[in-house]
Structures are given as C-alpha cells and as structure tokens.
Design an enzyme around this catalytic site. Structure first.
Site, mmCIF file in Angstrom:
data_model
loop_
_atom_site.group_PDB
_atom_site.id
_atom_site.type_symbol
_atom_site.label_atom_id
_atom_site.label_comp_id
_atom_site.label_asym_id
_atom_site.label_seq_id
_atom_site.Cartn_x
_atom_site.Cartn_y
_atom_site.Cartn_z
ATOM 1 N N THR A 129 0.848 -1.189 0.000
ATOM 2 C CA THR A 129 0.000 0.000 0.000
ATOM 3 C C THR A 129 0.887 1.242 0.000
ATOM 4 O O THR A 129 2.010 1.228 0.501
ATOM 5 C CB THR A 129 -0.946 0.029 1.213
ATOM 6 O OG1 THR A 129 -0.182 0.115 2.427
ATOM 7 C CG2 THR A 129 -1.818 -1.217 1.245
ATOM 8 N N GLY A 130 0.374 2.309 -0.583
ATOM 9 C CA GLY A 130 1.196 3.510 -0.712
ATOM 10 C C GLY A 130 2.421 3.231 -1.553
ATOM 11 O O GLY A 130 3.506 3.741 -1.266
ATOM 12 N N GLY B 241 8.220 7.045 -3.184
ATOM 13 C CA GLY B 241 9.079 6.896 -2.016
ATOM 14 C C GLY B 241 9.423 5.474 -1.639
ATOM 15 O O GLY B 241 9.762 4.636 -2.482
ATOM 16 N N ILE B 242 9.338 5.175 -0.348
ATOM 17 C CA ILE B 242 9.701 3.863 0.176
ATOM 18 C C ILE B 242 8.814 2.777 -0.415
ATOM 19 O O ILE B 242 9.284 1.698 -0.791
ATOM 20 C CB ILE B 242 9.627 3.864 1.715
ATOM 21 C CG1 ILE B 242 10.753 4.717 2.303
ATOM 22 C CG2 ILE B 242 9.692 2.446 2.264
ATOM 23 C CD1 ILE B 242 10.646 4.947 3.805
ATOM 24 N N SER C 84 8.440 3.648 12.340
ATOM 25 C CA SER C 84 9.380 4.747 12.142
ATOM 26 C C SER C 84 10.208 4.937 13.399
ATOM 27 O O SER C 84 9.778 4.569 14.503
ATOM 28 C CB SER C 84 8.615 6.044 11.841
ATOM 29 O OG SER C 84 9.456 7.185 11.918
ATOM 30 N N TYR D 188 2.040 12.058 14.342
ATOM 31 C CA TYR D 188 2.741 11.076 13.512
ATOM 32 C C TYR D 188 3.466 10.051 14.382
ATOM 33 O O TYR D 188 3.369 8.839 14.152
ATOM 34 C CB TYR D 188 3.735 11.788 12.594
ATOM 35 C CG TYR D 188 4.526 10.838 11.719
ATOM 36 C CD1 TYR D 188 3.938 10.221 10.620
ATOM 37 C CD2 TYR D 188 5.869 10.567 11.986
ATOM 38 C CE1 TYR D 188 4.653 9.349 9.815
ATOM 39 C CE2 TYR D 188 6.587 9.700 11.194
ATOM 40 C CZ TYR D 188 5.978 9.093 10.104
ATOM 41 O OH TYR D 188 6.694 8.229 9.307
#
Length: 251
Positions: A16-17, A21-22, A141, A154
């Site tokens: 997903t996403g 980026g990553i 993270s 976040y």
C-alpha cells in the site's frame, strides 16, 4: 534466457502507498525478486507512472487505505485475479508537522485515518487471502520511540504501528504468519522534502547531521530490509522491529 532465482519467486505481494518513495522502492525490489506486486496509491497519474517503473510484474489499483470501500474493492480484485497474498506491506502513510497548540481535528483525523485505521483494516481485510506462513510487514518509524518536535500525531501513529506487529504476531502465530515492523529513519523521499516549508533539502540536511552515518538513507536501503522480512530468510523472525535508520536510534 535468465534462469536466476529471486528471493520472492512465485509470491504475490501487496504494497500500500506503493506509488512513491519507500513504497515504490519496495514494490520495485519485490518485482525484481520474482514477486507479482499489487501497489496502491490515491493519485491515478502517479500510480500509473509507478507501475511503469516497477515493470510487468507490477499491477496498480487506485485505492485510499482510509476508505473501507476502497479496501473492499482492492481485495476483491486481488482475490479474483490471484486468489491469495503471500506478503502484505502496510506502508501507506501521512505526515505533517503540527506542534502542540497547533494540532487541528482535521490534522489528527487524517493522520490517524491513514496511518492507523489504514494499517488495521488493510491487514484485517487481507487475512482471508493470506495462506499459512505468509508475511506481514508494518511500516513504523524511528519517530515511534523518539520525541521529535512537531511530530506528536505522527509519532503516536507509528508507535501504534509498532505495537500492531507485536500483537498480530501473537495472534497469527498459530498459522505461521509472521508479522514484523520495519522502522526507517530519515529517508530521501518526496515525503521528507514535503515536511520542509520550503520543500527543499534544508530539513534533510539537518537530519543527516544527526545520524552516525552522516547521511540520510535511500529508499532502496529500506526495500532491501523489506525483502529480508518478506522472504524465507527471516523464517524465524516475528514480532520484531528492524531499524533502517543510519544508527539514529541505536548509537
């Protein structure tokens, strides 16, 4: 003819996403290792471009992880086309700076809906498609275990993501499904540039100065760690947190 074997040959994966980026780096590396990779993103043009980068093993499905109807359509499509998911990477995420005193309900809802609600329902709705022995990777993270100014919401969402890996690893152990958290530090992505008010390298450069290795990471370095967690190389690893952070949380 190339007969080399990849670490993920014949596996079916979801990232997903995965359009930038990553997530894009993970999808690209998974495909290079032999997996068929479904990748999602909210913006069709960006997702279409990502599929071109991933190559013929990449399949894009426009989807917002915070929208449960979108997730239902996503998994119905995967079930119809492939019938299973061997690897699920709950990567879709959102971040923006908001200091205490500046946090709005809109900011809170968006951050938690994408990062927490999205992760929970992505994995929950994927379960019926996951065979015994599958692998789940939840993106956390370094912010989950550090106090970073302006990252209240976040950091809280990423701490939740880290705990999901522990809890789900216990709940799914009976099926041999491994669940692990992957925790990047500062990585050179459009997302980290977007956190800077100027949209430039100022934030990235200041973060690099904090790291023992003296630089921020590359998405490909996180993708390499994701391959380890997705493959049989990590067959005795579950409930763990793998840092790819240049030593930020370790030294």
């Amino acid at each position: 003819m190339d007969t080399s074997m990849g670490q993920l040959d014949e596996k079916v994966a979801l990232v997903t996403g995965g359009s930038t980026g990553i997530g894009l780096a993970i999808a690209r590396r998974f495909a290079a290792e032999g997996a068929t990779v479904y990748l999602t993103g909210r913006r069709k043009a960006t997702l279409d471009a990502a599929v071109q980068v991933v190559g013929e093993r990449g399949i894009g499905i426009q989807s917002d992880v915070s929208n449960l109807d979108d997730l239902d359509r996503l998994f119905a499509t995967i079930e119809e086309r492939r019938g299973r998911l061997d690897v699920v990477v709950a990567n879709a995420g959102f971040a923006e700076i908001a200091r205490l005193g500046e946090i709005t309900e809109e900011h809170y809802d968006k951050t938690f809906d994408i990062n927490v609600k999205g992760a929970i329902f992505t994995v929950q709705k994927a379960l019926p498609l996951m065979p015994d022995g599958a692998s789940v990777i939840v993106l956390s993270s370094t912010n989950a275990s550090m106090g970073i100014e302006g990252m209240t919401t976040y950091g809280a969402t990423k701490a939740a993501n880290r705990n999901f890996a522990r809890t789900w690893a216990a709940e799914l152990a009976g099926r041999g499904i491994r669940v692990n958290a992957l925790s990047p530090g500062p990585i050179e992505t459009p997302g980290i540039r977007g956190l800077s008010a100027q949209g430039d390298r100022q934030l990235a450069d200041s973060l690099a100065a904090m790291l023992p290795l003296g630089r921020i990471g590359r998405p490909e370095e996180v993708a390499a760690a994701a391959v380890f967690l997705a493959s049989d190389q990590s067959s005795f690893t579950t409930g763990a947190e793998l840092f790819v952070d240049g030593g930020l949380n370790q030294v």
